[in-house]
Design a protein around this motif. Structure first.
Motif, PDB file in Angstrom:
ATOM      1  N   THR A  39       0.835  -1.202   0.000  1.00  0.00           N
ATOM      2  CA  THR A  39       0.000   0.000   0.000  1.00  0.00           C
ATOM      3  C   THR A  39       0.869   1.251   0.000  1.00  0.00           C
ATOM      4  O   THR A  39       2.080   1.185   0.262  1.00  0.00           O
ATOM      5  CB  THR A  39      -0.918   0.033   1.239  1.00  0.00           C
ATOM      6  OG1 THR A  39      -0.098   0.186   2.407  1.00  0.00           O
ATOM      7  CG2 THR A  39      -1.771  -1.226   1.330  1.00  0.00           C
ATOM      8  N   GLU A  40       0.233   2.406  -0.251  1.00  0.00           N
ATOM      9  CA  GLU A  40       0.958   3.679  -0.229  1.00  0.00           C
ATOM     10  C   GLU A  40       1.535   3.969   1.147  1.00  0.00           C
ATOM     11  O   GLU A  40       2.531   4.671   1.275  1.00  0.00           O
ATOM     12  CB  GLU A  40       0.026   4.821  -0.665  1.00  0.00           C
ATOM     13  CG  GLU A  40      -0.297   4.788  -2.145  1.00  0.00           C
ATOM     14  CD  GLU A  40      -1.181   5.961  -2.563  1.00  0.00           C
ATOM     15  OE1 GLU A  40      -1.258   6.959  -1.823  1.00  0.00           O
ATOM     16  OE2 GLU A  40      -1.781   5.866  -3.651  1.00  0.00           O
ATOM     17  N   GLU A  41       0.909   3.412   2.186  1.00  0.00           N
ATOM     18  CA  GLU A  41       1.391   3.609   3.555  1.00  0.00           C
ATOM     19  C   GLU A  41       2.565   2.687   3.886  1.00  0.00           C
ATOM     20  O   GLU A  41       3.102   2.743   4.990  1.00  0.00           O
ATOM     21  CB  GLU A  41       0.251   3.368   4.562  1.00  0.00           C
ATOM     22  CG  GLU A  41      -0.914   4.322   4.435  1.00  0.00           C
ATOM     23  CD  GLU A  41      -1.869   3.948   3.302  1.00  0.00           C
ATOM     24  OE1 GLU A  41      -2.008   2.742   2.991  1.00  0.00           O
ATOM     25  OE2 GLU A  41      -2.445   4.870   2.695  1.00  0.00           O
ATOM     26  N   GLY A  42       2.915   1.789   2.970  1.00  0.00           N
ATOM     27  CA  GLY A  42       4.038   0.882   3.193  1.00  0.00           C
ATOM     28  C   GLY A  42       3.661  -0.406   3.890  1.00  0.00           C
ATOM     29  O   GLY A  42       4.500  -1.051   4.520  1.00  0.00           O
ATOM     30  N   THR A  43       2.398  -0.812   3.775  1.00  0.00           N
ATOM     31  CA  THR A  43       1.949  -2.069   4.362  1.00  0.00           C
ATOM     32  C   THR A  43       1.991  -3.166   3.300  1.00  0.00           C
ATOM     33  O   THR A  43       1.453  -2.986   2.209  1.00  0.00           O
ATOM     34  CB  THR A  43       0.505  -1.949   4.907  1.00  0.00           C
ATOM     35  OG1 THR A  43       0.480  -0.922   5.898  1.00  0.00           O
ATOM     36  CG2 THR A  43       0.024  -3.252   5.512  1.00  0.00           C
ATOM     37  N   ALA A  44       2.632  -4.279   3.643  1.00  0.00           N
ATOM     38  CA  ALA A  44       2.662  -5.426   2.734  1.00  0.00           C
ATOM     39  C   ALA A  44       1.378  -6.219   2.962  1.00  0.00           C
ATOM     40  O   ALA A  44       1.117  -6.675   4.075  1.00  0.00           O
ATOM     41  CB  ALA A  44       3.872  -6.294   3.002  1.00  0.00           C
ATOM     42  N   VAL A  45       0.576  -6.366   1.917  1.00  0.00           N
ATOM     43  CA  VAL A  45      -0.678  -7.109   2.011  1.00  0.00           C
ATOM     44  C   VAL A  45      -0.399  -8.527   1.506  1.00  0.00           C
ATOM     45  O   VAL A  45       0.014  -8.720   0.359  1.00  0.00           O
ATOM     46  CB  VAL A  45      -1.790  -6.424   1.178  1.00  0.00           C
ATOM     47  CG1 VAL A  45      -3.087  -7.219   1.273  1.00  0.00           C
ATOM     48  CG2 VAL A  45      -1.997  -4.986   1.652  1.00  0.00           C
ATOM     49  N   LEU A  46      -0.627  -9.517   2.400  1.00  0.00           N
ATOM     50  CA  LEU A  46      -0.305 -10.905   2.096  1.00  0.00           C
ATOM     51  C   LEU A  46      -1.560 -11.753   2.010  1.00  0.00           C
ATOM     52  O   LEU A  46      -2.560 -11.460   2.659  1.00  0.00           O
ATOM     53  CB  LEU A  46       0.592 -11.484   3.195  1.00  0.00           C
ATOM     54  CG  LEU A  46       1.887 -10.743   3.499  1.00  0.00           C
ATOM     55  CD1 LEU A  46       2.579 -11.401   4.675  1.00  0.00           C
ATOM     56  CD2 LEU A  46       2.788 -10.715   2.284  1.00  0.00           C
ATOM     57  N   GLN A  47      -1.471 -12.822   1.244  1.00  0.00           N
ATOM     58  CA  GLN A  47      -2.541 -13.816   1.193  1.00  0.00           C
ATOM     59  C   GLN A  47      -1.930 -15.158   1.565  1.00  0.00           C
ATOM     60  O   GLN A  47      -0.942 -15.591   0.981  1.00  0.00           O
ATOM     61  CB  GLN A  47      -3.176 -13.888  -0.183  1.00  0.00           C
ATOM     62  CG  GLN A  47      -4.308 -14.894  -0.235  1.00  0.00           C
ATOM     63  CD  GLN A  47      -5.150 -14.753  -1.487  1.00  0.00           C
ATOM     64  OE1 GLN A  47      -4.882 -13.932  -2.341  1.00  0.00           O
ATOM     65  NE2 GLN A  47      -6.163 -15.575  -1.582  1.00  0.00           N
ATOM     66  N   PHE A  48      -2.523 -15.798   2.576  1.00  0.00           N
ATOM     67  CA  PHE A  48      -2.070 -17.115   3.010  1.00  0.00           C
ATOM     68  C   PHE A  48      -2.754 -18.186   2.180  1.00  0.00           C
ATOM     69  O   PHE A  48      -3.893 -18.027   1.763  1.00  0.00           O
ATOM     70  CB  PHE A  48      -2.411 -17.344   4.490  1.00  0.00           C
ATOM     71  CG  PHE A  48      -1.496 -16.640   5.447  1.00  0.00           C
ATOM     72  CD1 PHE A  48      -0.477 -17.329   6.079  1.00  0.00           C
ATOM     73  CD2 PHE A  48      -1.652 -15.293   5.717  1.00  0.00           C
ATOM     74  CE1 PHE A  48       0.364 -16.682   6.968  1.00  0.00           C
ATOM     75  CE2 PHE A  48      -0.816 -14.639   6.603  1.00  0.00           C
ATOM     76  CZ  PHE A  48       0.200 -15.335   7.237  1.00  0.00           C
ATOM     77  N   GLY A  49      -2.056 -19.295   1.963  1.00  0.00           N
ATOM     78  CA  GLY A  49      -2.630 -20.405   1.224  1.00  0.00           C
ATOM     79  C   GLY A  49      -2.205 -21.730   1.830  1.00  0.00           C
ATOM     80  O   GLY A  49      -1.415 -21.789   2.778  1.00  0.00           O
ATOM     81  N   GLY A  50      -2.731 -22.807   1.269  1.00  0.00           N
ATOM     82  CA  GLY A  50      -2.392 -24.140   1.749  1.00  0.00           C
ATOM     83  C   GLY A  50      -2.851 -24.351   3.169  1.00  0.00           C
ATOM     84  O   GLY A  50      -3.918 -23.898   3.569  1.00  0.00           O
ATOM     85  N   GLY A  51      -2.030 -25.020   3.969  1.00  0.00           N
ATOM     86  CA  GLY A  51      -2.375 -25.334   5.347  1.00  0.00           C
ATOM     87  C   GLY A  51      -2.521 -24.120   6.234  1.00  0.00           C
ATOM     88  O   GLY A  51      -3.095 -24.206   7.316  1.00  0.00           O
ATOM     89  N   CYS A  52      -2.013 -22.949   5.805  1.00  0.00           N
ATOM     90  CA  CYS A  52      -2.163 -21.728   6.609  1.00  0.00           C
ATOM     91  C   CYS A  52      -3.599 -21.227   6.578  1.00  0.00           C
ATOM     92  O   CYS A  52      -4.040 -20.550   7.495  1.00  0.00           O
ATOM     93  CB  CYS A  52      -1.240 -20.624   6.088  1.00  0.00           C
ATOM     94  SG  CYS A  52       0.509 -20.926   6.398  1.00  0.00           S
ATOM     95  N   ASN A  53      -4.306 -21.516   5.506  1.00  0.00           N
ATOM     96  CA  ASN A  53      -5.681 -21.052   5.368  1.00  0.00           C
ATOM     97  C   ASN A  53      -6.561 -21.823   6.348  1.00  0.00           C
ATOM     98  O   ASN A  53      -6.773 -23.002   6.201  1.00  0.00           O
ATOM     99  CB  ASN A  53      -6.157 -21.250   3.932  1.00  0.00           C
ATOM    100  CG  ASN A  53      -7.508 -20.630   3.693  1.00  0.00           C
ATOM    101  OD1 ASN A  53      -8.063 -19.982   4.564  1.00  0.00           O
ATOM    102  ND2 ASN A  53      -8.042 -20.840   2.501  1.00  0.00           N
ATOM    103  N   GLY A  54      -7.064 -21.133   7.364  1.00  0.00           N
ATOM    104  CA  GLY A  54      -7.898 -21.774   8.366  1.00  0.00           C
ATOM    105  C   GLY A  54      -7.138 -22.217   9.603  1.00  0.00           C
ATOM    106  O   GLY A  54      -7.734 -22.712  10.537  1.00  0.00           O
TER     107      GLY A  54
END
Length: 192
Positions: free
Chosen positions: A136-151
Motif C-alpha cells: 500500500t501507499e502507507e508501506g503495508t505489505a498485504v499478504l494472502q495465506f494459502g495451503g495449510g495456513c488457510n484456516g
C-alpha cells in the motif's frame, strides 16, 4: 557461484574414481525460478558437456552448470555430512525458486524474493505458503495465506510474531506493517 566443502569435494573425487576418465559432476536446477524448483547433482561424462556450460574447477574434478541453471545457483552450497545415522550429501540453493534480486531492486521484488527464498520454505513444513498481493501507499505489505495456513488457528501468531517481525527487520524505513487479506475459514484444506 557454488561452494563445495572440502569433505564434499573428497566424496566426489572418490565417486568419480569409479567413472570413465574425464567424468565430472553436473549441478542443475529443474524448473528454475518456480515454486517446483528442484536441485540436483549427477555425473557428467565428457560427451555430456554443452558449449554453454560454465565449468567450475575444484581439486580433482570440475562442476558443470548449464546456462539456464546458473543464475539460480548463486550462493548454492554442497556439503557431505556424517553423523550417527550415516553420511549424506546436502545441496542448498536458496535462489533456486527465485533468482536473487539486487539490493537496489524495487521493494516489491525484494519482498517477493524473501517470501520465496526464506518464508515459504518455513511455511511449507506445515503445508502453507504466502503470496504478496500488494504494497500500500502507507508501506503495508498485504499478504494472502494459502495451503495449510488457510484456516489455521495459529495464523495470527505466524503473521505478527513471525512474518511481520522478519520483514520489518529486513526492510526498516521502507515497510510499516503487514496485513493478511485471507478469509481463514476452517475446512478440510486446513490444519485445525
Amino acid at each position: 557461484m557454488i561452494n563445495i566443502t572440502d569433505t564434499a569435494q573428497a566424496h566426489f573425487v572418490k565417486l568419480l574414481a569409479d567413472q570413465p576418465e574425464g567424468t565430472h559432476i553436473r549441478v542443475f536446477v529443474i524448473s528454475p525460478g518456480t515454486a517446483q524448483a528442484e536441485c540436483g547433482v549427477s555425473y557428467c561424462p565428457p560427451d555430456a558437456v554443452e558449449a554453454d556450460d560454465t565449468e567450475l574447477p575444484f581439486t580433482g574434478f570440475s562442476a558443470m552448470v548449464d546456462e539456464k541453471s546458473a543464475p539460480f545457483l548463486e550462493e548454492a552450497s554442497i556439503d557431505f555430512v556424517t553423523d550417527q545415522l550415516g553420511s549424506q550429501l546436502t545441496l542448498k540453493a536458496p535462489n533456486a525458486k527465485m533468482r536473487k534480486v539486487a539490493s537496489d531492486a524495487p521493494l516489491k521484488e525484494r519482498i517477493e524474493y524473501v517470501i520465496q527464498s526464506e518464508i515459504n520454505p518455513q511455511l511449507a513444513s506445515h503445508g502453507g505458503n504466502i503470496m504478496l498481493v500488494e504494497i500500500t501507499e502507507e508501506g503495508t505489505a498485504v499478504l494472502q495465506f494459502g495451503g495449510g495456513c488457510n484456516g489455521c488457528s495459529q495464523v495470527d501468531i505466524t503473521l505478527k510474531d513471525g512474518i511481520e517481525k522478519q520483514l520489518l527487520e529486513m526492510f526498516p524505513g521502507e515497510l510499516s506493517g503487514v496485513k493478511d487479506v485471507t478469509d481463514h475459514q476452517h475446512g478440510s484444506h486446513s490444519y485445525q
